[in-house]
Structure formats: C-alpha cells, structure tokens
Design a protein around this motif. Structure first.
Motif, PDB file in Angstrom:
ATOM      1  N   THR A   7       0.814  -1.221   0.000  1.00  0.00           N
ATOM      2  CA  THR A   7       0.000   0.000   0.000  1.00  0.00           C
ATOM      3  C   THR A   7       0.850   1.274   0.000  1.00  0.00           C
ATOM      4  O   THR A   7       0.321   2.375  -0.074  1.00  0.00           O
TER       5      THR A   7
ATOM      6  N   GLU B  32       3.588   3.821  -4.928  1.00  0.00           N
ATOM      7  CA  GLU B  32       2.903   4.919  -5.626  1.00  0.00           C
ATOM      8  C   GLU B  32       2.763   4.610  -7.107  1.00  0.00           C
ATOM      9  O   GLU B  32       3.673   4.058  -7.716  1.00  0.00           O
TER      10      GLU B  32
ATOM     11  N   ALA C   4      -1.649   0.887 -12.373  1.00  0.00           N
ATOM     12  CA  ALA C   4      -2.643  -0.019 -11.792  1.00  0.00           C
ATOM     13  C   ALA C   4      -3.551  -0.421 -12.939  1.00  0.00           C
ATOM     14  O   ALA C   4      -4.210   0.423 -13.535  1.00  0.00           O
TER      15      ALA C   4
ATOM     16  N   ALA D 149      -7.039   3.017  -6.385  1.00  0.00           N
ATOM     17  CA  ALA D 149      -5.654   3.462  -6.573  1.00  0.00           C
ATOM     18  C   ALA D 149      -5.616   4.806  -7.303  1.00  0.00           C
ATOM     19  O   ALA D 149      -4.768   5.656  -7.016  1.00  0.00           O
TER      20      ALA D 149
ATOM     21  N   ARG E 206      -1.764   5.587  -4.929  1.00  0.00           N
ATOM     22  CA  ARG E 206      -0.935   4.438  -4.520  1.00  0.00           C
ATOM     23  C   ARG E 206      -1.812   3.206  -4.492  1.00  0.00           C
ATOM     24  O   ARG E 206      -3.041   3.312  -4.533  1.00  0.00           O
ATOM     25  N   LEU E 207      -1.197   2.032  -4.425  1.00  0.00           N
ATOM     26  CA  LEU E 207      -1.980   0.810  -4.319  1.00  0.00           C
ATOM     27  C   LEU E 207      -2.786   0.893  -3.022  1.00  0.00           C
ATOM     28  O   LEU E 207      -2.254   1.294  -1.983  1.00  0.00           O
ATOM     29  N   THR E 208      -4.057   0.560  -3.114  1.00  0.00           N
ATOM     30  CA  THR E 208      -4.975   0.854  -2.014  1.00  0.00           C
ATOM     31  C   THR E 208      -5.897  -0.323  -1.750  1.00  0.00           C
ATOM     32  O   THR E 208      -6.360  -0.982  -2.680  1.00  0.00           O
TER      33      THR E 208
END
Ligand code: SF4
Lengths: 201, 469
Positions: B335, B338, B424, B452, B457-459
């Motif tokens: 998470t 970025e 993503a 995201a 960022r990965l979420t």
C-alpha cells in the motif's frame, strides 16, 4: 515445411524461468503481415538498448552464441500470448531445438508447425545440458529425433518423449492442413449429423 | 462411465480419432483478429484454399486500433493501418462476418463474441489469441491457437488435438465485501503458479463461482491461460441461459427450446473423476494485487513485497529480476507503492459490470494520478455506460473516456507506458514491457484500480468502502 534432420550444434543457456512470448518477441514486432524477418528482433528488449545498441551481456549477443541452434531454457518456457511470432522469431534466428523442463501449451504446439522441436527433459538432465551450454563453442549437443535422444557434450544420452503424430509430421515435413483434408469426408459426415442434432450452431 | 463437462463437450465434437489418440475436433466458432490472422489468410491464398465455414467465422479488429475519437479519420501508425486494412480485405474476400472499426458493435473479440450471442454453451470456440479461454464462462470449450492453426481451422473447420486432463478448481462459500472475480482468478494462479494448469482443462465450480454474474465468470475464465491451462470452463446455469437469450445470434423459437434441453445436460457427473483438484475458500480470498512480472506474483493488498530469497529454484533469480524491473524493495508495504497511471479495460475487465464497479468507487471524487483511462470492451459497452451515466462519473473524476479496443492491455496502439511509469491495471498480464517498454504493471480488480486512482498508490478497496461518502 522442411524435414527435421539430426542436428549437432551449440546451445545457448537461458536459465530464467517463465520466459514469456512478450520477451521472446515484443508486441511492436507483431505488426508484420509476414512470417519471416523476425529473427533480428528476437528477445529485442533484452538484447538491445532503447536506442538499438546490442547489450553485450545478453547471451545471444556473445560471439559464441550468435549461431546457436539450440536453446536450453528455464521452466515454463513460452508462457503468455499465443503469438506464433515467437517460434517464427526463434526459427528465423536459427534456433531449431529448445530444451526445458516444461513448456507452455500453445507455444509447444506452435513450435511443431514451424519445423522446430521442443524437448522436455527432467531437471537434472536440463542442468547437465545447461552446463554444456555455458561452455559455448567448447561443447556440442546432438539431437536425434528418430531415436528421440539428446547427447550431451561428454556423450551422456538422454531420451525424450514425443507424440507419435507430431514426430511423424516433423520427420517428414508434413503439412497438417493437407493431412486433414484427406479426411474431408469425415468432416462432411460430422457436419451433416451436427446439422440435425445441434441445428442452432 | 461418468464424465466431466469437458469430456461431454469434447465427445460431441470428435470428427475422427487416430489409434494414438490424436483427434480431429470440430470447431463451432472461429473468432479472428488482425494480429494473428494475416499470415493464415495469406496461406489460403497461396494454396488456393477457401474458408470452409465463413458463416461460423467472425472477425473484428481490436489489438491495433487507436481508442481516441479521431480514429475514424484513419490509423496514423502505418504498420497498424496495414494490418487492419489486411483484415478488412480478408474478411471481404473470404466472406466472413465482420465488425469494422466504424461499427458500434466493434470491440475486443472476446467481448464481442458473447455480446452478439456467437458464444453459446457446449460449443467449441477458438481464436488466435490466448484469452479465448474467456468464452469458457458459458460452458463452451474455448482456447487460443497459433496462426498455423488459424489457417487450419479456416481451411478445415477442425483442429488436430489431443485431449487434456481434467482439473477441478472449487471456490467454496461466498466472497467477502470488496472481493471480486478478478481476486478469485488471481488467487488461483497465485496458488497454482503459471504452470499449474499446464496440460489441463480447468472447470471452476463451487458456491462462489455460482454466485458470480456472467461478467464475473468471464473474468475468471479469461485468466485460465495465465495459470497455464488450455481452457477454463464453468457449467452453464439459469444465469447463462438468461444472458444468452435474445442475443442477435442466439437460437430462437423451437431451436432455442432444443438448445436449452441440451445445454441443461452440460454439467460434470457427480462421480466424475478429476486428475487434479484445487480448493480455495471464498471467505479466505482477499483483494489482491501483483507485485512482480508474472501473474503468479500475487499477494493480498495488506502484504509486503517478498524477499527473493524466500523462493526456491529458478524463481529466486526471477523474483530478483522482477523486483529490479519493478523498482521495488523486499519488505516494502504494497500500500506504499505509488502509481502514476490507471488503466481500466481489457477482455478481463472491460465489461459493463466492471465499469459500474469502478464508477461506484469514483463517484463524486477526483483522481490523484497523472493519467487514468477507461477503455470499454466494445462500442455497445461504451454506449450503455454513457446511458447509465457512468461515462460522466469517469470524466468528472479526471479519467479519459476512450473508444473500444485492447489499448494499454498490450500497448500495440499508441496507449503505452513510458519507461519507469507505474500502472494499476485491470488487464491480465504484467510481463516486462507488456504495457510499454520499461513500464511497470500491477494487476488488480476494477474497484481496486479505481481506488488506486483516487489515492495515487496501491490501495485496499475495503478502506475506501469504509469511508463515509
Ligand atoms: S484485451 Fe488484452 S488480453 Fe484481451 S485480447 Fe486484447 S490484448 Fe489480448
């Protein structure tokens, strides 16, 4: 298709696992409407810098391997896209045999349609051949399809399995379509019957 | 003898069997696109052969086509243009069904087939494209073939095949909130590896699969190939029949009744024998992302980037190379990664339900990434999304709203990542260079990709869902 004849040659080592068809021939070279000429772009993004210079470390750029006819590769070679451009590029470069512990299904089938022989061997044997390959021009590996054998540089003989029909076609350079068209009456019969049982198709 | 669904479809299509088990298999539907077909049509011309069943052959350009609104003025890239023009000409010369770029029904071949009712339960479906597995969601035996085989099917309407083994992938129970079909299919690959299905046809079953919509089932089967399987299958049920009924090329009237009667028999017998069985609990599946350059590099979004030394054999070196390529360090929280680009689309997740899921996350919010695009899977999906107001949600959030095609799934058209850009993506492959040379891809579900886009960022989608609107 050319007949597959016994072969003794230099093997290039590519121990990386999961080498996918995007690596073998990146998509920017799929725009061709021909089969030939892809060898110069084989492994393009591993082989050349962005501005087109050779990357000296890459195996096929090393003098010993420029004429390699055999690839010794890591597990699951040829995974990913169904692009036949991958075997076309390998064949155009001069690769005739690929040896690995396993191949992706579609790639494996595609090789045979282009006169190439993918060989599956157990891990220990692939490792022995990988060592041979690392010796470059100092080691020659011999492949004989008729007897289904691979002979390492120091004379160890490994046998491999291959589907009898695929072997027959490769040895005799037979064209699948011509073979199937010999069975055209069976196809006609099937179609007539299917028109009754599954008329919606 | 009890049979699996695969056995039943196979048996219904064997034209001829040799003593060594090599079969000639009849092909009910042949889908064709511009990248893997030119050499096959050329082969027919050279040998003077015709297309045996043009009425069972459907062609659509998708891989190369630009997705910008100006594309009807022509394709700028010369090689792409030549390839699409070659398909135009081949479709015309050989008389196959064709959806040109100007047709609203044009789109990604694996989305167009089901949408138009070309794909039906119990059929054999092939295409010169590995994601043909998608059509397995209808209980059709569907798989990718190479260009030589494309030519073989064009000329003979059959394929030389050996039967694969039977593998059952069961997902028991129900999925938890925020978990989708994409998480199922990625988790299965994470569990079995990209070669785990090699030599098999997979049947997906279990409560979590039954509970999926047809769109979700297509997402699951789409990635069967990433698990190495020849094909993925799901037994047809009421949802399948409802989806199919009324589609332009679906059977009608008495033919519909006859078809339905047969389709209802298309399921594995209870005592069928499986060569391999994999079972996952639906409740255990988390929203996942990929961290590496193989679809098997899957982890729950709550995890950290793995240490290459934690693997064995050739995977150690592959993982090292992957981290280097992806610009990640072992131990980093997923998470914390970025991203600068978001791609929603492809034959994995370019259907209306996928766009709905992403739009639900984005509604009334703004993206925090440099570039985000939605590429509907077909012109009809695009039109429906506009009608439902989804397009406006995407546009208001800052997404580009594109025309249908493969687009940044494989970046053969101008939609590409630049070196070092991190995306993503809802597509199916994270290979090196897949979305553009040096580009870095993280695969995930549409809802996760939308999340995201909002945070940059990965979420974890579950955190976004928990927030008050
Ligand atoms: S969307 Fe991607 S995976 Fe699907 S057919 Fe197009 S390029 Fe292939």
């Amino acid at each position: 298709m050319e007949k597959f004849t016994p072969l003794t040659g230099i093997a290039a080592p590519m121990p990386l696992v999961n080498i996918d068809t995007d690596m073998i021939i990146p998509k920017q070279f799929l725009k061709t409407i021909q089969r030939s000429g892809l060898g110069k772009n084989l492994f393009d993004e591993m082989r050349y810098t962005q501005d087109g210079r050779e990357i000296p470390d890459f195996v096929l750029n090393q003098p010993a391997y420029r004429n390699a006819q055999i690839l010794i590769a890591g597990d699951n070679f040829g995974c990913g896209s169904s692009r036949e451009h991958a075997p076309w590029a390998l064949a155009d470069f001069g690769i005739k045999v690929i040896i690995s512990t396993s191949f992706a299904d579609i790639f494996y089938g595609n090789c045979f349609k282009n006169g190439m022989l993918p060989i599956v061997l157990p891990q220990e044997q692939v490792e022995i051949l990988m060592e041979d390959a690392r010796k470059g021009e100092n080691a020659r590996i011999a492949i004989d399809l008729e007897s289904q054998t691979v002979t390492s540089a120091d004379g160890q003989v490994f046998t491999f399995e291959i589907d009898a029909f695929k072997k027959h076609c490769l040895l005799n350079g037979l064209d699948d379509i011509a073979l199937t068209l010999e069975k055209v009456s069976a196809i006609d019969t099937f179609e007539t019957a299917a028109a009754q049982t599954r008329p919606w198709v | 003898m009890p049979k699996t669904l695969y056995d039943k479809i196979w048996d219904a299509h064997v034209v001829h069997e040799d003593d060594n088990g090599t079969c000639l298999l009849y092909i009910d539907r042949h889908l064709v696109h511009e990248v893997t077909s030119p050499q096959a049509f050329e082969g027919l011309r050279v040998t003077g052969r015709r297309v045996r069943a043009p009425e069972k052959t459907i062609a659509v350009p998708d891989h190369n086509v630009p997705t910008t609104p100006d594309r009807e003025q022509g394709i700028e890239n010369e090689e792409s243009r030549i390839q699409v023009e070659a398909l135009d000409r081949n479709a015309r010369d050989f008389g196959v069904h064709y959806y040109p770029v100007s047709d609203i029904r044009q789109g990604i071949v694996h989305i167009v087939g089901p949408e138009q009712g070309w794909t039906l339960p119990g059929m054999t479906v092939v295409c010169g494209d590995s994601h043909t597995a998608t059509h397995g969601a209808f209980g059709a035996l569907a798989h990718g073939i190479g260009t030589s085989e494309v030519e073989h099917v064009l000329a003979t309407q059959t394929l030389i095949q050996k039967k694969s083994k039977n593998m059952k992938v069961e997902i028991t129970g129900s999925l938890r909130p925020g978990v989708t079909a994409k998480d199922i299919t990625l988790s299965v690959i994470g569990a079995t590896g990209t070669a785990g299905g090699t030599g098999y046809v997979i049947e997906y079953c279990g409560q979590a699969i039954e509970e999926l919509s047809m769109e979700g089932r297509m997402t699951v089967c789409n990635m069967a190939i990433e698990g190495g399987a020849r094909a993925g299958l799901i037994a047809p049920d009421e949802k399948t029949f409802q989806y199919v009924q009324g589609r332009p090329h679906a059977p009608k009237g008495a033919q519909w009744d006859a078809a339905l009667a047969w389709w209802k028999t298309l399921k594995s017998d209870p005592d069928a024998v499986w060569d391999k069985v994999v079972t996952l609990r639906g409740e255990d599946i988390a929203p996942v992302v990929t961290w590496g350059t193989s679809p098997e590099d899957v982890l729950p979004i709550t995890a950290t980037v793995p240490d290459p030394e934690s693997f064995t054999g050739g995977k150690v070196e592959a993982a090292r190379r992957a981290l280097d390529y992806m610009g990640l360090t072992a131990g980093q929280k997923l998470t914390d990664i970025e991203i600068d680009t978001v791609f929603i689309g492809s034959c994995t997740n370019g259907r209306i339900e996928d766009l709905r899921a992403a739009a639900a996350v984005l509604k009334g919010k703004k993206i925090a990434v440099k570039r985000a695009m939605v590429v509907p899977g077909s012109g009809l999906v695009r039109a429906q999304a506009e009608e439902e107001g989804l397009a406006q949600i995407f546009i208001d959030a800052g997404f580009e709203w594109r025309l249908a095609g493969c687009s940044m799934c494989l970046a053969m058209n101008p939609d590409q990542l630049s070196p070092g850009e991190r995306c993503a993506a809802t597509s199916n492959r994270n290979f090196e260079g897949r979305q553009g040379r040096g580009g870095r891809t993280h695969l995930m579900s549409p809802a996760m990709a939308a999340a995201a886009a909002l945070t940059g960022r990965l979420t974890d989608i579950r955190e976004v869902m928990a927030e008050p609107a």
